[in-house]
Design an enzyme around this catalytic site. Sequence first.
Site, PDB file in Angstrom:
ATOM      1  N   SER A 107     -11.329  -1.540   1.242  1.00 49.60           N
ATOM      2  CA  SER A 107     -11.939  -2.994   1.235  1.00 49.60           C
ATOM      3  C   SER A 107     -11.690  -3.709   2.224  1.00 49.60           C
ATOM      4  O   SER A 107     -11.740  -4.038   2.780  1.00 49.60           O
ATOM      5  CB  SER A 107     -10.005  -3.388   0.643  1.00 49.60           C
ATOM      6  OG  SER A 107      -9.953  -4.966   0.234  1.00 49.60           O
ATOM      7  N   TYR A 167      -0.875  -3.033   2.851  1.00 51.77           N
ATOM      8  CA  TYR A 167      -2.478  -3.393   1.778  1.00 51.77           C
ATOM      9  C   TYR A 167      -3.382  -3.013   3.040  1.00 51.77           C
ATOM     10  O   TYR A 167      -4.203  -2.244   3.021  1.00 51.77           O
ATOM     11  CB  TYR A 167      -3.251  -4.410   0.672  1.00 51.77           C
ATOM     12  CG  TYR A 167      -4.115  -3.891   0.476  1.00 51.77           C
ATOM     13  CD1 TYR A 167      -3.777  -2.724  -0.890  1.00 51.77           C
ATOM     14  CD2 TYR A 167      -5.018  -4.619   0.239  1.00 51.77           C
ATOM     15  CE1 TYR A 167      -5.458  -2.338  -1.445  1.00 51.77           C
ATOM     16  CE2 TYR A 167      -5.880  -4.620   0.068  1.00 51.77           C
ATOM     17  CZ  TYR A 167      -6.205  -3.182  -0.822  1.00 51.77           C
ATOM     18  OH  TYR A 167      -7.787  -3.830  -1.692  1.00 51.77           O
TER      19      TYR A 167
END
Length: 259
Positions: free
Chosen positions: A143, A157
């Site tokens: 990401s 995350y």
Amino acid sequence: MFASLEGRSVIVTGASKGIGRGIALGFGRARCRVWVVSRHLPQAAQVAGEIVAAGGTAQAFAADVTRQADMHAMAAAARDAFGTIDILCANAGIFPASPLASMTEADFDLVVGTNLKGTFLAVSACLPAMQARKRGRIILTSSITGPVTGYTGWSHYGASKAGQLGFMRTAAIELAPHGITVNAVLPGNIATEGLAGLGDDYIRSMEASVPMRRLGSVDDVANAALFFASDEAAYITGQSLVIDGGQILPESLAAMAPS
Ligand code: NAP
């Protein structure tokens, strides 16, 4: 012109929806044999059915990336069915938000256990098949959040997604002599079921912060994965490719004001 990937066997984890579904359909269109993996068989079977209906080859398999036994079963079943594992797309991931001040150990373990440990378990389960053939492509879905940017609520995350890149770099060195490359796609904000769950306000603010003024599509990410899997990318390993419509470029919203 890229050489055909026809006949290559591909495992895609987290392929029942979102980016993983897009990657699975992309490899299906490339005439690969696709192993569609998620925890829920009916949803995975639906995606496999879409690939088959379009003239491709696919099979669904229920497995949880946090369970080592599931990952070994996944790799063994794919190897039995297809004879080999040419490509692994370690894509399964979750992104529940949790501010640091109220984050529990369980919150942290769930996200890191799925996104980072799940990557390790999927990769290590597929390695013997790739090493046996001295050939393999591993593509991680990381990401921009973590490796490049931060976002309130996603410290666990971000750690998991940055951790995937740390894992990738050493894995790439260790596996290079075995003919295996390890690379990562870094999506920005991609229109998926998971992202829709973050709500309309989040989506609108993201669209406004992307220079291309739109969210990415799952095909945008699938195309990058197909590139890393291609013969033409044989000499690329340990690298990451941002797919974000330019989102990480502006220093501020003012930086995107019309001149
Ligand atoms: P999504 O729409 O929520 O889909 C997630 C997929 O992962 C589903 O197929 C889900 O299937 C599967 N999954 C979740 N936990 C799993 C587990 N423990 N074992 C096996 N499969 C599991 O999410 P997405 O937006 O497509 O995100 C996919 C990946 O892209 C993630 O790694 C995410 O971090 C990354 N990413 C997404 C974006 C974005 O904007 N959407 C941006 C950057 C990075 P089951 O529930 O059936 O298991």
